[in-house]
Design an enzyme around this catalytic site. Structure first.
Site, PDB file in Angstrom:
ATOM      1  N   GLU A  42       0.828  -1.205   0.000  1.00  0.00           N
ATOM      2  CA  GLU A  42       0.000   0.000   0.000  1.00  0.00           C
ATOM      3  C   GLU A  42       0.868   1.263   0.000  1.00  0.00           C
ATOM      4  OE1 GLU A  42      -3.457   0.179  -0.282  1.00  0.00           O
ATOM      5  OE2 GLU A  42      -3.005  -1.890  -0.839  1.00  0.00           O
ATOM      6  N   TRP A  72       1.774   1.753  -3.549  1.00  0.00           N
ATOM      7  CA  TRP A  72       0.658   2.361  -4.293  1.00  0.00           C
ATOM      8  C   TRP A  72       0.688   3.879  -4.117  1.00  0.00           C
ATOM      9  CZ3 TRP A  72      -2.604   1.365  -8.030  1.00  0.00           C
ATOM     10  CH2 TRP A  72      -2.985   0.053  -8.314  1.00  0.00           C
ATOM     11  N   TRP A  87     -21.656  12.472 -18.047  1.00  0.00           N
ATOM     12  CA  TRP A  87     -21.941  12.425 -16.611  1.00  0.00           C
ATOM     13  C   TRP A  87     -23.239  13.161 -16.277  1.00  0.00           C
ATOM     14  CZ3 TRP A  87     -19.117   8.979 -14.298  1.00  0.00           C
ATOM     15  CH2 TRP A  87     -17.775   8.788 -14.638  1.00  0.00           C
ATOM     16  N   ASN A 122     -10.681   2.704   3.865  1.00  0.00           N
ATOM     17  CA  ASN A 122     -10.317   2.626   2.451  1.00  0.00           C
ATOM     18  C   ASN A 122     -11.283   1.778   1.633  1.00  0.00           C
ATOM     19  OD1 ASN A 122      -8.356   3.160   0.236  1.00  0.00           O
ATOM     20  ND2 ASN A 122      -8.155   0.938   0.277  1.00  0.00           N
ATOM     21  N   TRP A 140     -16.595  11.717 -11.369  1.00  0.00           N
ATOM     22  CA  TRP A 140     -15.677  11.411 -10.273  1.00  0.00           C
ATOM     23  C   TRP A 140     -15.039  12.675  -9.712  1.00  0.00           C
ATOM     24  CZ3 TRP A 140     -10.667  13.009 -11.104  1.00  0.00           C
ATOM     25  CH2 TRP A 140     -10.287  13.222 -12.438  1.00  0.00           C
ATOM     26  N   TRP A 178      -9.796   7.884  -6.831  1.00  0.00           N
ATOM     27  CA  TRP A 178     -11.051   8.174  -7.517  1.00  0.00           C
ATOM     28  C   TRP A 178     -11.014   7.707  -8.964  1.00  0.00           C
ATOM     29  CZ3 TRP A 178     -15.909   9.312  -6.467  1.00  0.00           C
ATOM     30  CH2 TRP A 178     -16.222   9.691  -5.156  1.00  0.00           C
TER      31      TRP A 178
END
Length: 454
Positions: A238, A241, A269, A304, A322, A345
């Protein structure tokens, strides 16, 4: 050495959000630490490009040092500072202390930036042994009198008590390494338990060094049992990431205003503000979504796994951009970080770096049953549903009227009915995500079955 911070006087900055309040607490904690070392934090009010040259003159400084940030707004600000300092012959030196390895330190064999996580991680790990440890703070710093045009937090009326962010971070890190990291792989996806490190707010403001976190995990892993090492490996993954999203932001700054995968720039959207408001209020009618959004509103933090669930719901059930969610999160989260927030996102929305993510559509009911099986998380943040049995807590609308009355919550009266039908919304999602050339982005049926109901 003069520890100095420039505080903006803009009305926007003066609005106290959870993120800004946490940042202020961290600044207070920094001042307390500096006072313990014999000095204090010096404060100037106004834009850094005007205040830093003035501070250089006031203190006779020979250089200005800062931690480098990589979001476009910070880069533009730093460029203005550098020009202002260069005009008076003073260097502006920035150091990438928010990351373990710089964005240009991990490149492909052809010296281009990575666009996909797994090969990036493999290359990143090849240099992990060379990551330097954190530098410990000096025990004593010679005090420097406050110069004209400069003040301190006390004179500004900021609190002098509390604000021990760095100390809190170290306490949490030690506790997590000692009792949580070894089980991180099995507990990190369960929002109803305290299975994550919760270090993200401290990392976002620099109250704890990412180097300290990384080396603490690596050292503990070396001493851990074989069964616990997977937990440490998952935690370190993580951290990588986080590094990946930082390098994406550096090399592809367009992600702050557009999709990483620009073929998705034309998604039609929805602009339904009432639906967006229900999402932010935690009144969508889907218990796991509402629990997460209420946790965010009440605590300025969200688990998370829950972040992925609510992001998927906003983009693929409500079909709202988003970027609306990204901006809302950045305003409300205490751990708001441009790189991680944007990366997360876009990953969930299907516009980001993942190789084939757009048909990953989280089913909010199945997500709740899988990761909050007993309903502990839902009951904590959606007390209206506290008396529903486990079998009904994630889809209370399926309980009959008698069962709802017994639980003290009638759906549609005491708690809203689902605002959308997930199955219908999924079909629309599959239709509106389009590929280059205008074709409808429809995956093979086998992939639809395996990926859309995770």
């Amino acid at each position: 050495m003069v520890p100095l911070v420039c505080l903006s006087e803009s009305p926007t900055y003066l609005q106290v959000t959870p993120r800004r309040q946490f940042t202020r607490d961290a600044i207070v904690g920094l001042d307390r630490s500096l006072r313990g070392a014999g000095t204090q934090l010096h404060v100037r009010m106004g834009s850094p490009e005007s205040q830093l040259p003035a501070a250089v003159h006031a203190y006779g400084a020979e250089a200005v040092y800062a931690v480098a940030l990589t979001d476009p707004a910070s880069l533009e600000r730093d460029a203005r500072i550098e020009r202002a300092l260069r005009s008076i012959g003073v260097p502006f030196l920035r150091f990438p202390e928010r990351v373990l390895r710089g964005a240009y330190d991990v490149m492909t064999g052809s010296k281009t930036p990575f666009r996909v996580y797994t090969p990036y991680k493999n290359a990143w790990m090849n240099g992990a042994d060379d990551i330097a440890p954190a530098v410990h703070a000096p025990r004593h710093i010679a005090p420097v009198p406050i110069a004209d045009g400069t003040t301190d937090l006390q004179r500004l009326g900021w609190p002098t008590a509390g604000g021990g962010a760095s100390k809190d971070a170290i306490t949490r890190l030690r506790s997590f390494i000692a009792s949580g990291a070894g089980q991180y792989d099995t507990r990190r996806d369960l929002p109803g338990v305290d299975g994550t490190s919760r270090l993200s707010p401290y990392l976002s403001v620099g109250a704890v060094s990412i180097r300290r976190v990384f080396h603490a995990a690596r050292e503990a892993r070396a001493e851990a049992s074989a069964g616990a090492r997977k937990g440490f490996d998952t935690f370190i993954n993580e951290l990588v990431w986080r590094e990946f999203y930082y390098q994406i932001l550096t090399h592809f700054p367009h992600v702050m205003t557009a999709p990483f995968r620009q073929e998705f720039a034309g998604i039609p959207w929805s602009t339904d503000e009432k639906s967006f408001q229900r999402w932010t209020d935690g009144t969508t009618g889907y218990p796991i979504v509402d629990a997460a959004m209420r946790q965010l509103r009440n605590e300025g933090w969200m688990h998370n796994r829950a972040r992925m669930i609510v992001a998927s719901f906003l983009t693929k059930d409500l079909h709202i951009n988003w970027q609306w969610g990204e901006q809302y999160f950045f305003t409300v989260l205490r751990d708001a970080d441009h790189a991680s927030n944007n990366g997360g996102w876009q990953w969930t929305a299907g516009t980001g770096t993942d190789a084939s993510p757009w048909f990953r559509i989280f089913n909010p009911v199945l997500q709740g049953k899988k990761f909050d099986p007993a309903g502990a998380y839902v009951r904590r943040y959606v007390p209206e549903l506290a008396r529903f049995p486990e079998a009904a807590v994630h889809e209370p609308w399926n309980a009959n009227r008698q069962e709802q009355e017994a639980a003290g919550c009638v759906i549609g009266r005491d708690y809203p009915s689902p605002m959308v039908d997930h199955a219908e919304a999924r079909v629309r999602t599959m239709a509106i995500y389009r590929i280059p050339g205008g074709g409808v982005a429809t995956p093979p049926p086998s992939l639809v079955r395996t990926r859309t109901n995770v």
